[in-house]
Write a protein that holds these residues in place. Structure first.
Motif, PDB file in Angstrom:
ATOM      1  N   ALA A  71      10.968 -18.829  -2.353  1.00  0.00           N
ATOM      2  CA  ALA A  71      10.966 -18.142  -1.059  1.00  0.00           C
ATOM      3  C   ALA A  71      12.280 -18.402  -0.324  1.00  0.00           C
ATOM      4  CB  ALA A  71       9.784 -18.610  -0.222  1.00  0.00           C
ATOM      5  N   SER A  72      12.482 -17.669   0.765  1.00  0.00           N
ATOM      6  CA  SER A  72      13.711 -17.813   1.540  1.00  0.00           C
ATOM      7  C   SER A  72      13.422 -17.602   3.021  1.00  0.00           C
ATOM      8  CB  SER A  72      14.768 -16.818   1.051  1.00  0.00           C
ATOM      9  OG  SER A  72      14.297 -15.497   1.205  1.00  0.00           O
ATOM     10  N   ALA A  73      14.400 -17.945   3.845  1.00  0.00           N
ATOM     11  CA  ALA A  73      14.335 -17.691   5.289  1.00  0.00           C
ATOM     12  C   ALA A  73      15.659 -17.107   5.723  1.00  0.00           C
ATOM     13  CB  ALA A  73      14.058 -18.987   6.055  1.00  0.00           C
ATOM     14  N   VAL A  74      15.598 -16.109   6.577  1.00  0.00           N
ATOM     15  CA  VAL A  74      16.795 -15.491   7.132  1.00  0.00           C
ATOM     16  C   VAL A  74      17.130 -16.211   8.436  1.00  0.00           C
ATOM     17  CG1 VAL A  74      17.753 -13.370   8.104  1.00  0.00           C
ATOM     18  CG2 VAL A  74      16.330 -13.272   6.046  1.00  0.00           C
ATOM     19  N   ILE A  75      18.391 -16.572   8.584  1.00  0.00           N
ATOM     20  CA  ILE A  75      18.867 -17.290   9.762  1.00  0.00           C
ATOM     21  C   ILE A  75      19.750 -16.344  10.570  1.00  0.00           C
ATOM     22  CG2 ILE A  75      20.186 -19.281  10.557  1.00  0.00           C
ATOM     23  CD1 ILE A  75      19.590 -20.490   7.687  1.00  0.00           C
ATOM     24  N   ARG A  76      19.353 -16.090  11.801  1.00  0.00           N
ATOM     25  CA  ARG A  76      20.122 -15.195  12.680  1.00  0.00           C
ATOM     26  C   ARG A  76      21.411 -15.872  13.152  1.00  0.00           C
ATOM     27  NH1 ARG A  76      14.801 -14.560  14.920  1.00  0.00           N
ATOM     28  NH2 ARG A  76      14.027 -12.455  14.628  1.00  0.00           N
ATOM     29  N   PRO A  77      22.433 -15.078  13.435  1.00  0.00           N
ATOM     30  CA  PRO A  77      23.672 -15.642  13.981  1.00  0.00           C
ATOM     31  C   PRO A  77      23.403 -16.414  15.277  1.00  0.00           C
ATOM     32  CG  PRO A  77      24.016 -13.359  13.342  1.00  0.00           C
ATOM     33  CD  PRO A  77      22.536 -13.626  13.250  1.00  0.00           C
ATOM     34  N   GLU A  78      24.019 -17.572  15.386  1.00  0.00           N
ATOM     35  CA  GLU A  78      23.995 -18.409  16.580  1.00  0.00           C
ATOM     36  C   GLU A  78      22.610 -18.941  16.965  1.00  0.00           C
ATOM     37  OE1 GLU A  78      27.269 -17.260  19.552  1.00  0.00           O
ATOM     38  OE2 GLU A  78      26.521 -15.320  18.806  1.00  0.00           O
ATOM     39  N   GLU A  79      21.609 -18.771  16.118  1.00  0.00           N
ATOM     40  CA  GLU A  79      20.269 -19.274  16.422  1.00  0.00           C
ATOM     41  C   GLU A  79      20.163 -20.734  15.970  1.00  0.00           C
ATOM     42  OE1 GLU A  79      16.185 -17.154  16.471  1.00  0.00           O
ATOM     43  OE2 GLU A  79      16.714 -17.574  14.384  1.00  0.00           O
ATOM     44  N   ARG A  80      19.848 -21.626  16.919  1.00  0.00           N
ATOM     45  CA  ARG A  80      19.781 -23.053  16.618  1.00  0.00           C
ATOM     46  C   ARG A  80      18.530 -23.342  15.789  1.00  0.00           C
ATOM     47  NH1 ARG A  80      23.558 -25.929  18.213  1.00  0.00           N
ATOM     48  NH2 ARG A  80      22.468 -27.913  18.361  1.00  0.00           N
ATOM     49  N   HIS A  81      18.731 -24.137  14.747  1.00  0.00           N
ATOM     50  CA  HIS A  81      17.661 -24.443  13.811  1.00  0.00           C
ATOM     51  C   HIS A  81      17.976 -25.750  13.090  1.00  0.00           C
ATOM     52  CE1 HIS A  81      20.813 -22.408  11.544  1.00  0.00           C
ATOM     53  NE2 HIS A  81      20.391 -23.127  10.502  1.00  0.00           N
ATOM     54  N   ARG A  82      17.013 -26.222  12.299  1.00  0.00           N
ATOM     55  CA  ARG A  82      17.214 -27.402  11.448  1.00  0.00           C
ATOM     56  C   ARG A  82      16.223 -27.319  10.295  1.00  0.00           C
ATOM     57  NH1 ARG A  82      14.505 -29.044  15.885  1.00  0.00           N
ATOM     58  NH2 ARG A  82      12.488 -30.034  15.601  1.00  0.00           N
ATOM     59  N   VAL A  83      16.461 -28.148   9.279  1.00  0.00           N
ATOM     60  CA  VAL A  83      15.502 -28.248   8.186  1.00  0.00           C
ATOM     61  C   VAL A  83      14.914 -29.656   8.179  1.00  0.00           C
ATOM     62  CG1 VAL A  83      16.600 -26.479   6.761  1.00  0.00           C
ATOM     63  CG2 VAL A  83      17.216 -28.877   6.437  1.00  0.00           C
ATOM     64  N   VAL A  84      13.654 -29.725   7.764  1.00  0.00           N
ATOM     65  CA  VAL A  84      12.962 -31.000   7.594  1.00  0.00           C
ATOM     66  C   VAL A  84      12.610 -31.116   6.123  1.00  0.00           C
ATOM     67  CG1 VAL A  84      10.959 -32.391   8.229  1.00  0.00           C
ATOM     68  CG2 VAL A  84      12.045 -30.911   9.946  1.00  0.00           C
ATOM     69  N   VAL A  85      13.113 -32.164   5.504  1.00  0.00           N
ATOM     70  CA  VAL A  85      12.871 -32.404   4.083  1.00  0.00           C
ATOM     71  C   VAL A  85      12.042 -33.674   3.966  1.00  0.00           C
ATOM     72  CG1 VAL A  85      13.972 -32.925   1.875  1.00  0.00           C
ATOM     73  CG2 VAL A  85      15.038 -31.294   3.438  1.00  0.00           C
ATOM     74  N   ASP A  86      10.867 -33.563   3.360  1.00  0.00           N
ATOM     75  CA  ASP A  86      10.020 -34.749   3.235  1.00  0.00           C
ATOM     76  C   ASP A  86       9.474 -34.935   1.824  1.00  0.00           C
ATOM     77  OD1 ASP A  86       8.185 -32.709   3.182  1.00  0.00           O
ATOM     78  OD2 ASP A  86       7.117 -33.328   4.978  1.00  0.00           O
ATOM     79  N   GLY A  87      10.187 -34.375   0.861  1.00  0.00           N
ATOM     80  CA  GLY A  87       9.798 -34.522  -0.535  1.00  0.00           C
ATOM     81  C   GLY A  87      10.824 -33.852  -1.423  1.00  0.00           C
ATOM     82  N   PRO A  88      10.523 -33.791  -2.709  1.00  0.00           N
ATOM     83  CA  PRO A  88      11.460 -33.166  -3.644  1.00  0.00           C
ATOM     84  C   PRO A  88      11.737 -31.706  -3.272  1.00  0.00           C
ATOM     85  CG  PRO A  88       9.755 -34.375  -4.816  1.00  0.00           C
ATOM     86  CD  PRO A  88       9.343 -34.335  -3.373  1.00  0.00           C
ATOM     87  N   VAL A  89      13.021 -31.342  -3.297  1.00  0.00           N
ATOM     88  CA  VAL A  89      13.414 -29.980  -2.962  1.00  0.00           C
ATOM     89  C   VAL A  89      14.780 -29.694  -3.568  1.00  0.00           C
ATOM     90  CG1 VAL A  89      14.581 -30.568  -0.785  1.00  0.00           C
ATOM     91  CG2 VAL A  89      13.556 -28.302  -1.047  1.00  0.00           C
ATOM     92  N   ALA A  90      15.035 -28.425  -3.837  1.00  0.00           N
ATOM     93  CA  ALA A  90      16.361 -27.932  -4.220  1.00  0.00           C
ATOM     94  C   ALA A  90      16.544 -26.612  -3.482  1.00  0.00           C
ATOM     95  CB  ALA A  90      16.476 -27.737  -5.722  1.00  0.00           C
ATOM     96  N   PHE A  91      17.656 -26.493  -2.753  1.00  0.00           N
ATOM     97  CA  PHE A  91      17.895 -25.277  -1.984  1.00  0.00           C
ATOM     98  C   PHE A  91      19.391 -25.079  -1.752  1.00  0.00           C
ATOM     99  CE2 PHE A  91      17.916 -28.511   1.251  1.00  0.00           C
ATOM    100  CZ  PHE A  91      18.775 -28.070   2.247  1.00  0.00           C
ATOM    101  N   PHE A  92      19.735 -23.850  -1.389  1.00  0.00           N
ATOM    102  CA  PHE A  92      21.111 -23.537  -1.007  1.00  0.00           C
ATOM    103  C   PHE A  92      21.081 -22.488   0.087  1.00  0.00           C
ATOM    104  CE2 PHE A  92      20.104 -20.606  -4.424  1.00  0.00           C
ATOM    105  CZ  PHE A  92      20.619 -19.405  -3.990  1.00  0.00           C
ATOM    106  N   ILE A  93      22.225 -22.287   0.709  1.00  0.00           N
ATOM    107  CA  ILE A  93      22.339 -21.306   1.783  1.00  0.00           C
ATOM    108  C   ILE A  93      23.492 -20.365   1.460  1.00  0.00           C
ATOM    109  CG2 ILE A  93      22.690 -20.954   4.263  1.00  0.00           C
ATOM    110  CD1 ILE A  93      21.888 -24.115   4.334  1.00  0.00           C
ATOM    111  N   GLU A  94      23.216 -19.068   1.532  1.00  0.00           N
ATOM    112  CA  GLU A  94      24.254 -18.045   1.418  1.00  0.00           C
ATOM    113  C   GLU A  94      24.598 -17.573   2.819  1.00  0.00           C
ATOM    114  OE1 GLU A  94      23.487 -15.591  -2.705  1.00  0.00           O
ATOM    115  OE2 GLU A  94      22.776 -14.740  -0.828  1.00  0.00           O
TER     116      GLU A  94
END
Length: 102
Positions: A71-94
């Motif tokens: 799955a993925s999430a779209v991030i709007r320009p200038e919208e403040r956000h963060r990620v919370v990682v609490d287990g095994p994960v692999a991800f990247f951002i385009e």
């Protein structure tokens, strides 16, 4: 528990990728991604999870969306956000910009 109402489900028409991060894991995710941050004006992000899951948090509302493998999430320009990682994960951002039609 997982809501997507405030997170757009797709990039705008004309969006073109111009840069991509390396693949991050729970051991390598930069601290800056775990704290509130934003993209620059005109820059859209596409956070793509390839293994495990993480939580995407919109800083303004506190809305949380769990994003699992494939799955993925779209991030709007200038919208403040963060990620919370609490287990095994692999991800990247385009990173994308909208290319005008002329």
């Amino acid at each position: 528990m997982s809501r997507r109402t405030a997170v757009p489900v797709r990039l705008p028409d004309g969006a073109r990728a111009y840069k991509r991060t390396p693949v991050f894991t729970e051991a390598t995710v930069p601290a800056a991604l775990r704290t509130d941050h934003s993209t620059k004006a005109g820059v859209w992000g596409l956070l793509q999870v390839s293994a495990g899951s993480l939580t995407y948090v919109l800083a303004g509302t506190g809305e949380e969306t769990v994003i699992g493998a494939g799955a993925s999430a779209v991030i709007r320009p200038e919208e403040r956000h963060r990620v919370v990682v609490d287990g095994p994960v692999a991800f990247f951002i385009e990173f994308h910009r909208v290319v005008g039609s002329g």
